[in-house]
Design a protein around this motif. Structure first.
Motif, mmCIF file in Angstrom:
data_model
loop_
_atom_site.group_PDB
_atom_site.id
_atom_site.type_symbol
_atom_site.label_atom_id
_atom_site.label_comp_id
_atom_site.label_asym_id
_atom_site.label_seq_id
_atom_site.Cartn_x
_atom_site.Cartn_y
_atom_site.Cartn_z
ATOM 1 N N ASP A 151 25.110 52.575 28.999
ATOM 2 C CA ASP A 151 25.161 51.300 29.686
ATOM 3 C C ASP A 151 25.989 50.423 29.200
ATOM 4 O O ASP A 151 26.501 49.432 29.828
ATOM 5 N N ASN A 200 18.276 52.317 21.811
ATOM 6 C CA ASN A 200 16.741 52.402 21.967
ATOM 7 C C ASN A 200 15.794 53.476 21.477
ATOM 8 O O ASN A 200 16.576 54.221 20.472
ATOM 9 N N LYS A 207 21.729 49.054 24.513
ATOM 10 C CA LYS A 207 21.819 47.862 25.128
ATOM 11 C C LYS A 207 22.666 46.861 24.454
ATOM 12 O O LYS A 207 22.562 46.638 23.154
#
Length: 655
Positions: A151, A200, A207
């Motif tokens: 991401d 994570n 993130k």
């Protein structure tokens, strides 16, 4: 006489303009501002300058910016025009771009031409000879990685990850920094800075949190770093900048390695930034990685003593921030190409290379750490590696998970960071046995040059031993699928062919972690003049202009027709049909007769240049009966719209 003087003055003016333009382009190129250099050279080409030098420079500007598709385009034109004159280096670069766009068969062909032209004095010939012999083996390595895009990736370049506890520190050109309007001239992206992300719990995503350090980030590039085990010292790569941006005698700003420290406070920033003593203003040093015991620092450089373009070196880390003399890790790892982005663990050295046997661009390799050296590197295979650049590999060997960077198709931006999970061959075998694994193979066929999908291609599936298993045809959208179940993790070959295209084949290994294997395929027309238009093969040349109401061949039209003559000499089995069209102005009957006269005149010209009349199966005028827009009788159109209908087409009947 005045007319001749005017023409001479015009030519001198154009020449002076071109010379001035190329001075600017050359300056951009020498400063590694490749995007701007490429545009400047292409402007010259658009003005009609197809000289060997400008084609070389245009190709080089893209080649050194790793845009293999555009580099391939200009090298292709260069070699087509100046095959017997270009330096052998350009045959090598052309072959390398072919690998970069996945055309391995043509790459091998041009590497043979390079070997012949360079009289076998270049070490890269031996390197590539090894590739040609064992490329099938690399393509057939059982897939052992599952990849997922992160991401944190942006439309710009994101790469160079390293672990920092539960954090991932990486480099990004994300356009949110203080220097939002600054752009790096090499690729017109913002300058790189360090960012911090939270990994994570499953180590499958990251993130983005914040810029990593105000003191380490500057208004120029920072990229790739490594930490000591206690996280109190960092080594990082930066432009040759410490308040002032320094360049060598040729105006090049090199990379340097720096180190910094921080105290015990988690809120403190890095301080005491120092250059490492083996840096230089005359060559680059960067991309560091530390051994597990923090006693050896590995890095990349093109310093004196390098075997190839860039090599991996090592120094001993001594007391009081002192270092031994840099040592090249040797020819087992380093080649005549580029070795980059090392990552060292207790047992393995991972690195990227385009000098070892690879699939395309930079590939990731692993090598065992021996007592005094390293084992022969092993390519990590598909899907970790692709036909573009794959690099920046790091791994947590305790759980066989990590991160790798790639500019492969399907990413978010330029370079992306991917999370991966490594699956051991034993687990793959168990999965195959447990699930009685079967595979469906499908994909699509596209044009190597234009990337357009190709219909009606014959796609054959063969066993590893060359036995034909089944055959299908690509659909209108280029898609194909074999109605034939294959075993998982087995080697197969696909062979594809279509009239007007070079034959091509692709070796592959079926997946073991999904129910289908996707194999994209490419075909290249036998010549760049041959194109496919709505399923019809044609010879594409410039517009054949005729004077108003005339049918004789003008000099500018002869230039284009001579290209067809040359192609027909090169392809002795090529037969064509000439189709001539007019716009809708004038009477229908007149236009039909005029187009027939023009078709006949075109045919006669080709025959006068030596083309056998039997190879022109028909020369037919269609008048205004096949308009390609709505400019029919009674419709008001611009001249440029009418011009689209005044065309001659050369349809390939057989080859």
């Amino acid at each position: 006489m005045k007319k001749n003087i005017s023409i001479l003055l015009l030519l001198l003016s154009v020449s002076a303009f071109a010379q001035k333009s190329y001075e600017k382009a050359d300056k951009f190129f020498n400063q590694m501002r490749y995007v701007e250099a490429a545009k400047a050279y292409e402007k010259g080409i658009d003005r009609g300058d197809n000289s060997m030098e400008v084609l070389q420079k245009a190709g080089d500007a893209y080649y050194f910016n790793t845009d293999m598709e555009q580099a391939n385009k200009w090298y292709d034109i260069l070699i087509s025009r100046y095959r017997g004159e270009v330096h052998p280096e350009y045959l090598f670069r052309f072959a390398h771009t072919l690998r970069g766009i996945g055309n391995y068969k043509s790459a091998n062909k041009w590497m043979k031409a390079f070997a012949k032209a360079s009289n076998k004095e270049d070490k890269r010939i031996d390197d590539y000879a090894q590739k040609e012999q064992t490329l099938a083996d690399v393509m057939a390595i059982p897939p052992a990685f599952e990849l997922a895009n992160l991401d944190i990736n942006t439309i710009y370049s994101d790469f160079g990850p390293t672990y920092y506890g539960s954090k991932l520190i990486y480099s990004s050109a994300i356009d949110t920094s203080y220097y939002v309007k600054r752009r790096y001239h090499w690729n017109k992206q913002p300058f790189l800075n360090f960012y911090e992300g939270q990994i994570n719990a499953t180590e499958t995503n990251v993130k983005r949190e914040r810029p990593f350090s105000e003191s380490l980030n500057t208004k120029y590039h920072e990229a790739t770093l490594t930490f000591t085990k206690d996280h109190k010292r960092v080594y990082f790569t930066r432009n040759n900048y410490n308040g002032d941006l320094k360049r060598d005698d040729e105006g090049v700003n090199h990379l340097k390695l720096y180190t910094a420290v921080r105290n015990d406070s988690i809120f403190s920033d890095w301080s005491d930034i120092q250059e490492l003593p083996f840096n230089s203003d005359e060559y680059s040093v960067g991309h560091p990685t530390l051994s597990a015991d923090n006693k050896k620092l590995y890095f990349v450089s093109d310093m004196p003593g390098s075997i190839g373009a860039t090599d991996i070196f090592v120094v001993d880390v001594l007391d009081d921030n002192r270092y031994s003399t840099p040592k090249n890790v040797g020819p087992t790892i380093n080649t005549s190409g580029r070795e980059m982005f090392p990552f060292i663990t207790e047992d393995k050295l991972y690195f990227a290379s385009d000098g070892h046997l690879g699939i395309g661009g930079l590939d990731v390799f692993e090598s065992d750490v021996l007592e005094t050296s390293f084992s022969e590197p092993r390519n990590l295979g598909l899907p970790l590696n692709s036909n573009l650049d794959d690099f920046g590999f790091i791994i947590n060997e305790a759980n066989e998970q990590g991160f790798v960077c790639s500019n492969r198709e399907g990413g978010v931006g330029d370079d992306d960071i991917y999370a991966f999970r490594r699956t051991t061959p034993e687990n793959i075998t168990e999965a195959i046995i447990a699930d009685n694994c079967k595979q469906v193979v499908k994909g699509y066929v596209s044009n190597t040059r234009t990337k357009e999908r190709i219909a009606d291609v014959t796609v054959g599936l063969y066993s590893e031993e060359g036995i034909k298993l089944t055959e299908t045809k690509s659909q209108l959208n280029g898609d194909y699928q074999f109605n034939y179940e294959l075993l998982c993790s087995e080697r197969y070959e696909i062979r594809i062919e279509k009239l007007g295209y070079n034959l091509n084949n692709k070796l592959f290994v079926t997946s073991s972690i999904s129910e289908e294997t996707i194999i994209p395929l490419e075909l290249e027309t036998v010549d760049e003049l041959i194109v496919e238009d709505n399923g019809v093969l044609k010879i594409k040349v410039g517009i054949i202009f005729f004077d108003t109401n005339k049918s004789y061949i003008r000099p500018d039209a002869a230039v284009e027709l001579n290209k067809i003559v040359a192609l027909m000499f090169q392809q002795p089995d090529l037969h064509i049909r000439i189709e001539s069209h007019t716009d809708s102005r004038a009477k229908d009957s007149y236009n039909l007769a005029l187009s027939q006269r023009r078709a006949d005149s075109t045919k006669d010209y080709l025959i006068r240049q030596g083309v056998l009349s039997s190879r022109i199966v028909e020369a037919r005028g269609y008048g205004e009966t096949q308009l390609i827009n709505n400019c029919e009788n009674g419709v008001s159109c611009e001249e440029i719209e009418h011009q689209l209908n005044r065309r001659s087409e050369f349809v390939i009947v057989k080859m």
